[in-house]
Design a protein around this motif. Structure first.
Motif, PDB file in Angstrom:
ATOM      1  N   ASP A   6       0.874  -1.173   0.000  1.00  0.00           N
ATOM      2  CA  ASP A   6       0.000   0.000   0.000  1.00  0.00           C
ATOM      3  C   ASP A   6       0.912   1.224   0.000  1.00  0.00           C
ATOM      4  O   ASP A   6       1.234   1.773   1.059  1.00  0.00           O
ATOM      5  N   THR A  26      -1.589  -1.232  -3.963  1.00  0.00           N
ATOM      6  CA  THR A  26      -2.703  -0.277  -3.894  1.00  0.00           C
ATOM      7  C   THR A  26      -2.110   1.108  -3.637  1.00  0.00           C
ATOM      8  O   THR A  26      -1.083   1.241  -2.962  1.00  0.00           O
ATOM      9  N   THR A  27      -2.773   2.112  -4.210  1.00  0.00           N
ATOM     10  CA  THR A  27      -2.394   3.492  -3.913  1.00  0.00           C
ATOM     11  C   THR A  27      -3.684   4.221  -3.534  1.00  0.00           C
ATOM     12  O   THR A  27      -4.776   3.675  -3.731  1.00  0.00           O
ATOM     13  N   ASN A  28      -3.537   5.415  -3.005  1.00  0.00           N
ATOM     14  CA  ASN A  28      -4.700   6.291  -2.799  1.00  0.00           C
ATOM     15  C   ASN A  28      -4.203   7.715  -3.013  1.00  0.00           C
ATOM     16  O   ASN A  28      -2.978   7.937  -3.116  1.00  0.00           O
ATOM     17  N   LEU A  31      -1.368   8.820  -0.714  1.00  0.00           N
ATOM     18  CA  LEU A  31      -0.080   8.164  -0.968  1.00  0.00           C
ATOM     19  C   LEU A  31       0.582   8.736  -2.221  1.00  0.00           C
ATOM     20  O   LEU A  31       1.805   8.939  -2.253  1.00  0.00           O
ATOM     21  N   LYS A  83      -9.983   2.481  -8.588  1.00  0.00           N
ATOM     22  CA  LYS A  83     -10.524   2.558  -7.229  1.00  0.00           C
ATOM     23  C   LYS A  83     -11.564   3.674  -7.154  1.00  0.00           C
ATOM     24  O   LYS A  83     -11.285   4.812  -7.563  1.00  0.00           O
ATOM     25  N   PHE A 129     -11.515  -1.065   5.687  1.00  0.00           N
ATOM     26  CA  PHE A 129     -10.376  -0.401   6.336  1.00  0.00           C
ATOM     27  C   PHE A 129     -10.324  -0.804   7.814  1.00  0.00           C
ATOM     28  O   PHE A 129     -11.057  -0.268   8.648  1.00  0.00           O
ATOM     29  N   ARG A 132      -8.624   2.025  10.500  1.00  0.00           N
ATOM     30  CA  ARG A 132      -9.442   3.227  10.763  1.00  0.00           C
ATOM     31  C   ARG A 132     -10.674   2.891  11.602  1.00  0.00           C
ATOM     32  O   ARG A 132     -11.161   3.748  12.344  1.00  0.00           O
ATOM     33  N   ALA A 163      -7.674  -3.745   4.123  1.00  0.00           N
ATOM     34  CA  ALA A 163      -6.854  -2.534   3.967  1.00  0.00           C
ATOM     35  C   ALA A 163      -6.712  -1.826   5.305  1.00  0.00           C
ATOM     36  O   ALA A 163      -7.272  -2.269   6.315  1.00  0.00           O
ATOM     37  N   SER A 164      -5.942  -0.728   5.287  1.00  0.00           N
ATOM     38  CA  SER A 164      -5.671   0.042   6.501  1.00  0.00           C
ATOM     39  C   SER A 164      -5.089  -0.886   7.576  1.00  0.00           C
ATOM     40  O   SER A 164      -5.525  -0.906   8.724  1.00  0.00           O
ATOM     41  N   ARG A 166      -2.201  -1.972  10.032  1.00  0.00           N
ATOM     42  CA  ARG A 166      -1.245  -1.152  10.776  1.00  0.00           C
ATOM     43  C   ARG A 166      -0.066  -1.952  11.344  1.00  0.00           C
ATOM     44  O   ARG A 166       0.926  -1.374  11.734  1.00  0.00           O
ATOM     45  N   THR A 183      -3.473  -5.604   1.970  1.00  0.00           N
ATOM     46  CA  THR A 183      -2.546  -4.574   1.491  1.00  0.00           C
ATOM     47  C   THR A 183      -1.954  -3.855   2.679  1.00  0.00           C
ATOM     48  O   THR A 183      -2.663  -3.572   3.659  1.00  0.00           O
TER      49      THR A 183
HETATM   50  C1  E4P Z   1      -6.239   0.998   0.900  1.00  0.00           C
HETATM   51  O1  E4P Z   1      -6.274   0.765  -0.277  1.00  0.00           O
HETATM   52  C2  E4P Z   1      -5.793   2.281   1.489  1.00  0.00           C
HETATM   53  O2  E4P Z   1      -4.860   2.877   0.630  1.00  0.00           O
HETATM   54  C3  E4P Z   1      -5.080   2.122   2.809  1.00  0.00           C
HETATM   55  O3  E4P Z   1      -5.002   0.785   3.219  1.00  0.00           O
HETATM   56  C4  E4P Z   1      -5.450   3.121   3.845  1.00  0.00           C
HETATM   57  O4  E4P Z   1      -4.737   2.863   5.020  1.00  0.00           O
HETATM   58  P1  E4P Z   1      -4.569   3.923   6.201  1.00  0.00           P
HETATM   59  O5  E4P Z   1      -5.821   3.897   7.014  1.00  0.00           O
HETATM   60  O6  E4P Z   1      -3.387   3.429   6.986  1.00  0.00           O
HETATM   61  O7  E4P Z   1      -4.323   5.264   5.547  1.00  0.00           O
END
Ligand code: E4P
Length: 218
Positions: A6, A26-28, A31, A83, A129, A132, A163-164, A166, A183
């Protein structure tokens, strides 16, 4: 369970892809912003490093804009996954793009109800996520378990992308929950390989061997 990075940092993708354990990236928008590069440029480069699915997120929030952006992103390379956020216009964009054969990752998912909508809209994968949800004192992993179970019971083909993430225990728990993909940031992948007994064990093996060679030579 497939492992994705990620990140939009090309140098860490290159370094960690060499381990041979990565199936995608994965990107957002956050990122990509951190990388300091344009989305098109960075996604193009990532698709040339990792042959698996590479998620690139649309920036529009209304359906026509999302669809136009999604079509453009999908043209960057065959392995781009578009996405879209889990909002009404995102579902609309997902169903149009999916009907055109574009793989869509419906992101910012925080409940099994939302995941049902993503599957009904034809998403290739949905991204709950975990971190979060944990941050607001909810159980992110339980949401992953619920989505996996709903998809199994209902026979949805949409993949569950945890996702998300930690820390490394999130990866183990996501695998036990039956997620299809996890991810994670590069630091979590690096945590996964580490164990003090591995390091101590290797040190001892090599020291014992060196000692026996020195004794044989003496
Ligand atoms: C998933 O595709 C998101 O880019 C990512 O996992 C968000 O994670 P974060 O809550 O650590 O920002």
């Amino acid at each position: 369970m497939d492992l994705y990075l990620d990140t939009a940092e090309v140098s860490e993708i290159r370094e960690l892809a060499a381990w041979g354990v990565l199936s995608g990236v994965t990107t957002n928008p956050s990122l990509v912003a951190k990388s300091g590069r344009s989305q098109a440029e960075v996604i193009q480069e990532i698709t040339s490093i990792v042959p698996g699915p590479i998620s690139a997120e649309v920036l529009s929030t209304e359906p026509q804009g999302m669809i136009a952006e999604g079509r453009k992103l999908a043209k960057i390379a065959d392995n781009v996954v578009v996405k879209v956020p889990l909002i009404p216009s995102g579902l609309e964009a997902c169903s149009v793009l999916a009907s055109e054969g574009v793989n869509v990752n419906v992101t910012l998912c925080f409940s099994a109800n939302q995941a049902i909508l993503a599957a009904q809209a034809g998403a290739w994968c949905v991204s709950p996520f975990i971190g979060r949800l944990d941050d607001i004192n909810e159980d992110g992993m339980q949401t992953v378990r619920d989505i996996v179970e709903v998809y199994r019971v209902q026979g949805y083909a949409t993949r569950v992308l945890a996702a998300s993430i930690r820390h490394s225990n999130h990866v183990t728990q996501a695998a036990l929950a039956g997620a299809d993909i996890a991810t994670m940031p590069a630091k979590v992948l690096r945590m996964m390989v580490k164990h003090p007994l591995t390091e101590q064990g290797l040190e001892k093996f090599l020291a014992d061997y060196r000692k026996s060679q020195e004794e044989a030579e003496a």
